[in-house]
Design an enzyme around this catalytic site. Structure first.
Site, short mmCIF file in Angstrom:
data_model
loop_
_atom_site.label_atom_id
_atom_site.label_comp_id
_atom_site.label_asym_id
_atom_site.label_seq_id
_atom_site.Cartn_x
_atom_site.Cartn_y
_atom_site.Cartn_z
N GLU A 199 -54.33 73.59 28.09
CA GLU A 199 -53.13 72.52 28.08
C GLU A 199 -53.21 71.90 26.82
O GLU A 199 -53.59 70.52 26.75
CB GLU A 199 -53.50 71.96 29.36
N CYS A 250 -52.42 62.07 17.01
CA CYS A 250 -53.75 61.45 16.56
C CYS A 250 -53.21 60.79 15.17
O CYS A 250 -52.53 61.04 14.64
CB CYS A 250 -54.96 62.40 16.28
N GLU A 286 -52.05 77.75 36.83
CA GLU A 286 -52.85 76.57 37.74
C GLU A 286 -51.86 76.02 38.75
O GLU A 286 -50.57 75.86 38.40
CB GLU A 286 -53.29 75.45 37.07
N PHE A 316 -62.35 64.63 43.74
CA PHE A 316 -61.41 64.74 44.95
C PHE A 316 -60.13 65.41 44.78
O PHE A 316 -59.04 65.17 45.54
CB PHE A 316 -60.80 63.08 45.04
C1 GAL Z 1 -54.60 70.58 34.62
C2 GAL Z 1 -56.16 71.03 33.91
C3 GAL Z 1 -56.93 71.28 34.89
C4 GAL Z 1 -57.17 70.33 36.04
C5 GAL Z 1 -56.02 70.25 36.72
C6 GAL Z 1 -56.21 69.37 37.92
O1 GAL Z 1 -54.14 69.74 33.99
O2 GAL Z 1 -55.76 72.00 33.08
O3 GAL Z 1 -58.26 71.68 34.12
O4 GAL Z 1 -57.71 69.33 35.42
O5 GAL Z 1 -54.96 69.77 35.73
O6 GAL Z 1 -54.81 69.15 38.56
#
Ligand code: GAL
Length: 678
Positions: free
Chosen positions: A152, A160, A308, A358
């Site tokens: 991401e 920065c 994800e 969590f």
């Molecule tokens: C994403 C990230 C993951 C994890 C996830 C949790 O933004 O790529 O590593 O942190 O969120 O929702």
């Protein structure tokens, strides 16, 4: 023998897996459970740099070898991260200048993640070194299906303002403008006395006393996005050199402001996306659809991967709502409907420690029991039955023009006619109106060489160059139907206002000129008379002068009464509409329904955001996904008698969908060819 992803005839199913957080006994259990759930792909080592290179130049891949070998012994493939999402402590202590600095001059500390300056040559050099080592070590491993570069980009830190970034920004500007006179001209530095006489006087736009120069800010957005893309490119180059047969991805975040994904996607082979729709937001499936549409549009000829999503609650909202039963499956099917060929989660097993303890996982703190685990196993089984969908493509008649330049130029939040005019909000509302009308969109880059959709919808083209406008003209002349939203054609590439009135280079095409922008204060609204209906204008109206366009709707109130609000300009074989107001979704639907009709595109008779229809077309069959985004039972019409792949039942006339239920109707009747931007 392993295969690189994408896989024909098979969908990917899996999760981020962090075995380094677990004992060998738990890892043993993980393998059995993955087989039980039908997992065939896991993402490894996303945050493992400090384990893989515990000391400078000392690599320890043994633990990862063991994990990958054992996964492979169970037939599980690996999406292997380059582990560069977080530099190790030794790197930032040796080279503190790697730590990023915020706009107010604060240097961020180690102890979280992604704490690096995207412009740091030291960080880049070390990241590339690690990628090279990993590529050399794993290139022949049969489990290796995909490279997952970093994580991401820009999520935690995308801008920065340190001295190194400032230096790189100056170099970027020198490359763009060549000489300082050109920069002074482009940035309009005579306003507020900002002329530069040396390159070294230019800074990254840190916190200023009053609004910063808009051209400077826009260039800094471009530069910062480019820096993240450069980082990706640097790693991709070594991966391709060392391991040419394995494709490369980096995970995106839907419509993410800080990186121009049109450009970033050019530097990878496979698009992947992370989607975290808020279960507490009843309309979150609509914005999820927008993000999914972007993903398949970035590389229309290759499938994308849902890299994800949360199995249940996340842990980073103020209140982290749980996904109700069926929601995880429904969002997964929605991603498939929109062209994903794989469904992955964050994460496999819930962490005990750390900032995400969590956050939900497929295997929770209780172990392989409970609702989420049982839903995960069911989903794995269901996905195995949908394998033939892999490789099929989504059909979309309407292109939605979305470009980062307009977003950045308009998203300043200061020194604009109204802070209430939001680029993202406009894109969302226009997309939602089309969604409710049953239209599947493809997102289109305004810099695309040629537009091919039958209809193009541009919620906002605040920044419009003469070249972009010319391409739109050619599109409409050759029979395209264009709809443009308010506050468009306002500035050029340097964020300077087009003289002669908005919509600037689109004036002839749209056949109107804006005399004044008339933003509405909170307590005011306006009414538009349109084809016998009364539509609301909220937050934004414009005073228009018609040149060649026909007036389709007029303002009703105040001094704008009787003036054009909505216009249509017929140009050769096509048409160009201008909608000068910000309208609520339902009213926008009325306007867009007419536009669709005149383009010969059929909208749904009854508008609905609740039940979504999306079609994927394969070589031998068409798959109609019907998704019930409500918590109620709904009956839907079945367009063509066909078999629901999820139940094996033949459906005719009408079918009943359970709450958050779905159907995948397979038919061998081919639908018409869609048109796309090439
Ligand atoms: C994403 C990230 C993951 C994890 C996830 C949790 O933004 O790529 O590593 O942190 O969120 O929702």
């Amino acid at each position: 023998m392993g295969e690189a992803w994408p896989w024909p005839g098979r969908l990917a199913f899996g999760a981020d897996y962090n075995p380094e957080q677990w004992t060998p006994a738990t890892q043993d259990e993980d393998l059995d459970l993955m087989v039980e759930a039908g997992v065939n792909l896991v993402t490894l080592a996303v945050f493992s740099w400090s384990r893989l290179e515990p000391e400078p130049g000392v690599f320890d891949f043994e633990w990862l070898d063991r994990v990958i070998d054992r996964l492979w012994s169970r037939g599980v493939h690996v999406d292997l991260a380059t582990a560069t999402a977080t530099p190790p402590a030794w790197l930032v202590r040796r080279h503190p200048e790697v730590l990023p600095v915020t706009a107010d001059g604060t240097q961020l500390e180690f102890g979280s993640r992604q704490t690096y300056c995207p412009s740091s040559p030291i960080f880049r050099q070390h990241a590339v070194r690690l990628s090279r080592e990993l590529a050399r070590h794993y290139r022949d491993h049969p489990a290796l299906a995909l490279w997952h570069v970093s994580n991401e980009y820009g999520d935690e830190l995308s801008r920065c303002y340190c001295d190194v970034s400032t230096e790189r920004f100056r170099a970027w500007l020198q490359h763009r403008y060549s000489d300082l006179a050109a920069l002074n001209q482009a940035w309009g530095t005579d306003v507020w006395g900002q002329r530069y006489s040396q390159w070294g006087q230019i800074a990254a736009p840190r916190k200023t006393a009053a609004p910063v120069n808009p051209a400077q800010r826009l260039d800094f957005e471009r530069f910062s996005s480019d820096e993240l893309i450069e980082l990706l490119r640097a790693e991709v180059a070594v991966l391709r050199a060392e391991c040419p047969n394995v494709l490369v991805t980096t995970n995106f975040m839907g419509l993410f402001r800080d990186v121009d994904y049109w450009r970033m996607a050019d530097s990878e082979d496979v698009v992947s996306n992370d989607a975290y729709p808020d279960p507490a937001d009843a309309a979150s499936h609509v914005s999820a659809a927008l993000g999914f549409a972007l993903m398949r549009s970035l590389k229309p000829s290759t499938p994308w991967l849902l890299m994800e999503q949360a199995p249940g609650a996340v842990s980073w909202r103020a209140v982290n709502a749980v996904k109700p039963p069926g929601q995880m499956r429904l969002t997964s099917l929605q991603a498939l409907a929109h062209g994903a060929d794989g469904i992955m989660f964050f994460q496999w097993r819930a962490s005990r420690a750390g900032a995400e303890r969590f956050h939900s996982a497929l295997v929770g703190h209780r172990g392989p029991v409970g609702r989420t685990w049982s839903e995960a196993r069911d989903l794995g089984r269901e996905l195995r039955g949908l394998g033939e969908i892999a490789g099929s493509r989504v059909i979309a008649d309407v292109g939605l023009l979305v470009g980062w330049d307009s977003w950045w130029a308009l998203d300043a939040g200061e020194a604009l006619p109204s802070v209430r005019f939001s680029w993202l909000e406009q894109v969302r509302v226009w997309h939602e109106a089309l969604f409710r009308l049953g239209i599947t969109v493809e997102l289109v880059n305004p810099d695309c060489a040629q537009f091919d959709h039958r209809m193009l919808v541009a919620p906002n083209l605040f920044l419009q160059s003469a070249e972009q406008a010319e391409r739109l003209e050619r599109y409409v002349e050759s029979g395209g139907h264009l709809v443009v939203g308010p506050f468009s054609g306002v500035v050029d590439e340097t964020n300077a206002v087009h003289l002669g009135g908005a919509p600037g280079p689109l004036r002839d095409l749209l056949g109107v000129t804006v005399d004044e922008w008339c933003p509405l204060p909170d307590e005011e609204s306006q009414v538009v008379a349109y084809a016998g209906a009364k539509l609301d204008a909220v937050s934004w109206t414009e005073s228009l002068e018609r040149t060649t366009a026909t007036v389709a709707g007029t303002y009703e109130r105040g001094w704008l009464a009787g003036r054009p609000a909505v216009t249509v300009n017929r140009v050769e074989k096509g048409s160009a509409r201008y909608i000068s107001l910000v309208a609520p979704t339902a009213d926008l639907e009325v306007l867009l329904r007419d536009a669709l009709e005149s383009a010969g595109i059929k909208a749904r008779a009854q508008s609905s955001a609740d039940v979504e229809f999306v079609t994927r077309r394969g070589a031998h069959a068409t798959y109609l996904f019907v998704l019930n985004h409500t918590a109620n039972v709904v009956d839907v019409d079945v367009p063509t008698p066909s078999v629901d792949m999820l139940t094996g039942r033949r459906e005719e006339h009408t079918m009943t969908l359970l709450p958050r239920g779905a159907a995948v109707l397979r038919s061998t009747v081919q639908t018409n060819q869609e048109q796309r931007c090439v």
